[in-house]
Motif scaffolding. Structure first.
Motif, short mmCIF file in Angstrom:
data_model
loop_
_atom_site.label_atom_id
_atom_site.label_comp_id
_atom_site.label_asym_id
_atom_site.label_seq_id
_atom_site.Cartn_x
_atom_site.Cartn_y
_atom_site.Cartn_z
N PRO A 133 0.98 -1.25 -0.02
CA PRO A 133 -0.03 -0.11 -0.03
C PRO A 133 0.87 1.07 -0.07
O PRO A 133 1.99 1.23 0.50
N CYS A 134 0.25 2.37 -0.34
CA CYS A 134 0.95 3.52 -0.42
C CYS A 134 1.12 3.96 0.96
O CYS A 134 0.33 3.62 1.93
N ARG A 135 1.88 4.94 1.19
CA ARG A 135 2.20 5.62 2.57
C ARG A 135 1.79 6.93 2.67
O ARG A 135 2.07 7.79 1.81
N LEU A 136 1.06 7.62 3.48
CA LEU A 136 0.35 8.84 3.56
C LEU A 136 1.10 9.35 4.87
O LEU A 136 1.03 8.89 6.08
N TYR A 137 0.93 10.92 4.73
CA TYR A 137 1.30 11.56 5.80
C TYR A 137 0.40 12.95 5.33
O TYR A 137 0.34 13.34 4.38
N VAL A 138 0.14 13.75 6.25
CA VAL A 138 -0.79 15.15 6.25
C VAL A 138 -0.29 16.09 6.87
O VAL A 138 0.14 15.90 8.05
N LEU A 139 0.01 17.33 6.44
CA LEU A 139 0.17 18.50 6.95
C LEU A 139 -0.94 19.42 6.88
O LEU A 139 -1.73 19.60 5.89
N VAL A 177 9.04 6.13 11.16
CA VAL A 177 8.64 6.54 12.53
C VAL A 177 7.46 5.69 12.66
O VAL A 177 6.45 5.50 12.08
N GLN A 178 7.33 4.90 13.95
CA GLN A 178 6.27 4.08 14.35
C GLN A 178 5.36 4.75 15.44
O GLN A 178 5.87 5.05 16.50
N VAL A 179 4.26 4.81 14.93
CA VAL A 179 3.19 5.54 15.76
C VAL A 179 1.77 4.91 15.94
O VAL A 179 1.54 4.02 14.93
N GLU A 213 -6.05 1.14 12.11
CA GLU A 213 -5.93 1.54 10.77
C GLU A 213 -5.16 2.85 10.48
O GLU A 213 -5.01 2.99 9.35
N ALA A 214 -5.19 3.88 11.35
CA ALA A 214 -4.63 5.01 11.32
C ALA A 214 -3.09 5.05 11.14
O ALA A 214 -2.31 4.67 12.03
N ALA A 215 -2.54 5.61 9.83
CA ALA A 215 -1.09 5.80 9.99
C ALA A 215 -0.97 7.35 10.29
O ALA A 215 0.38 7.59 10.63
N TRP A 216 -1.93 8.25 10.33
CA TRP A 216 -1.81 9.51 10.79
C TRP A 216 -3.20 10.00 10.95
O TRP A 216 -4.18 9.58 10.56
N ALA A 217 -3.16 10.71 11.98
CA ALA A 217 -4.57 11.27 12.41
C ALA A 217 -4.56 12.60 13.15
O ALA A 217 -3.50 12.93 13.81
N ASP A 267 -3.99 1.61 4.61
CA ASP A 267 -4.45 0.90 3.57
C ASP A 267 -4.47 1.96 2.14
O ASP A 267 -4.73 1.86 1.01
N GLY A 268 -4.16 3.46 2.64
CA GLY A 268 -4.17 4.47 1.57
C GLY A 268 -5.42 5.19 1.28
O GLY A 268 -5.38 5.60 0.09
#
Length: 279
Positions: free
Chosen positions: A7-13, A205-207, A223-227, A241-242
């Protein structure tokens, strides 16, 4: 036997003074894609594609969401091999660029007037373009956990004291920070457990994220890679999961009210529009 692509990896600003966010998407492999997330409509609009390495946890967007400060490492000819730049989000056309000495970079932060503080081992004057606002280059931090979480601290997250006893056993030794829901009293909790480049995670980074419920218990959000919360108290989420999602409290229950699947995007680089090529 066929195997699916990872799956793609996501981060949000998330902008601090406007209902907009920037999604930084990695995949496939060394490709990155930037997308503007309009939180008011809501909708996602595509921006730049980049082949190389970006460092989302060391990037920042201006309070109004219009400017992006970013670190890039690629296969360009020096000085375009390792550099810090400012562009107009969601594009990467450098309006100003400084050469960095490899990947020894800490982070950056825009002030309300678009002045910029950059923490990195880098040249103090841009080799390309100019920055019409103040730009200060300072030394690196040696607190790597702070570097990993600096974007959260900018948005009002703070260390949690005495929360370990409410955490699952595997997270009780983690670095814990939290942020109270705007307009509410529930906390969103982030548990930082270190860095592992073999596992899913932006910059390794593991969160883990947990949401506080009415009775004070913490519900894991695996399921959250970022929140994070937005200014209206809605829960914004980028999943492992993207997908990106908006989740709201409705009739006493958490309800997903919008989502966008970003999994199967194919690299399609294009020139930035004219408005993104100049100050």
């Amino acid at each position: 036997m066929t195997t699916s692509a990872p799956p793609c990896r996501l981060y949000v600003l998330v902008a601090t003074a406007a209902p907009v966010a920037l999604i930084m998407r990695r995949g496939p492999s060394s490709w990155w894609h930037l997308l503007e997330w309009d939180l008011r409509l809501p909708e996602v609009r595509p921006g730049a594609w980049f082949r190389g390495t970006l460092y989302p946890r060391r990037c920042d967007i201006s309070p109004d969401g219009k400017l992006l400060g970013y670190f890039a490492f690629g296969d360009g000819q020096p000085p375009w091999d390792a550099y810090f730049a400012v562009s107009k989000a969601p594009w990467l056309t450098a309006l100003a660029a400084w050469r960095t000495y490899g990947t020894w970079t800490g982070g950056c932060e825009f002030a309300a007037d678009n002045s910029l503080t950059i923490s990195a081992s880098m040249e103090k004057q841009p080799f390309h373009g100019s920055h019409p606002y103040d730009a200060v280059v300072q030394g690196l931090t040696t607190d790597w956990t702070y570097r990993d979480l600096q974007n959260e601290y900018k948005r009002g997250w703070s260390p949690l004291e005495g929360a370990a006893d409410r955490m699952p056993p595997e997270l009780r030794e983690a670095v814990l920070i939290g942020r109270i829901q705007p307009g509410g009293d529930r906390a969103l909790v982030l548990a930082h457990t270190g860095t592992d480049f073999q596992q899913h995670g932006i910059e390794g980074v593991q969160v883990s994220y947990l949401r506080e419920e009415d009775d004070g218990t913490l519900t894991p959000l695996p399921e959250a890679a970022w929140a994070d919360w937005d200014s209206e108290g809605r829960l914004l989420m980028a999943t492992r999961d993207g997908e990106v999602k908006i989740i709201e409290r409705q009739s006493g229950a958490w309800t997903q009210t919008w989502s966008q699947d970003l999994r199967d995007l194919i690299p399609d680089p294009a020139p930035s529009p004219a408005w993104a090529q100049t100050w």
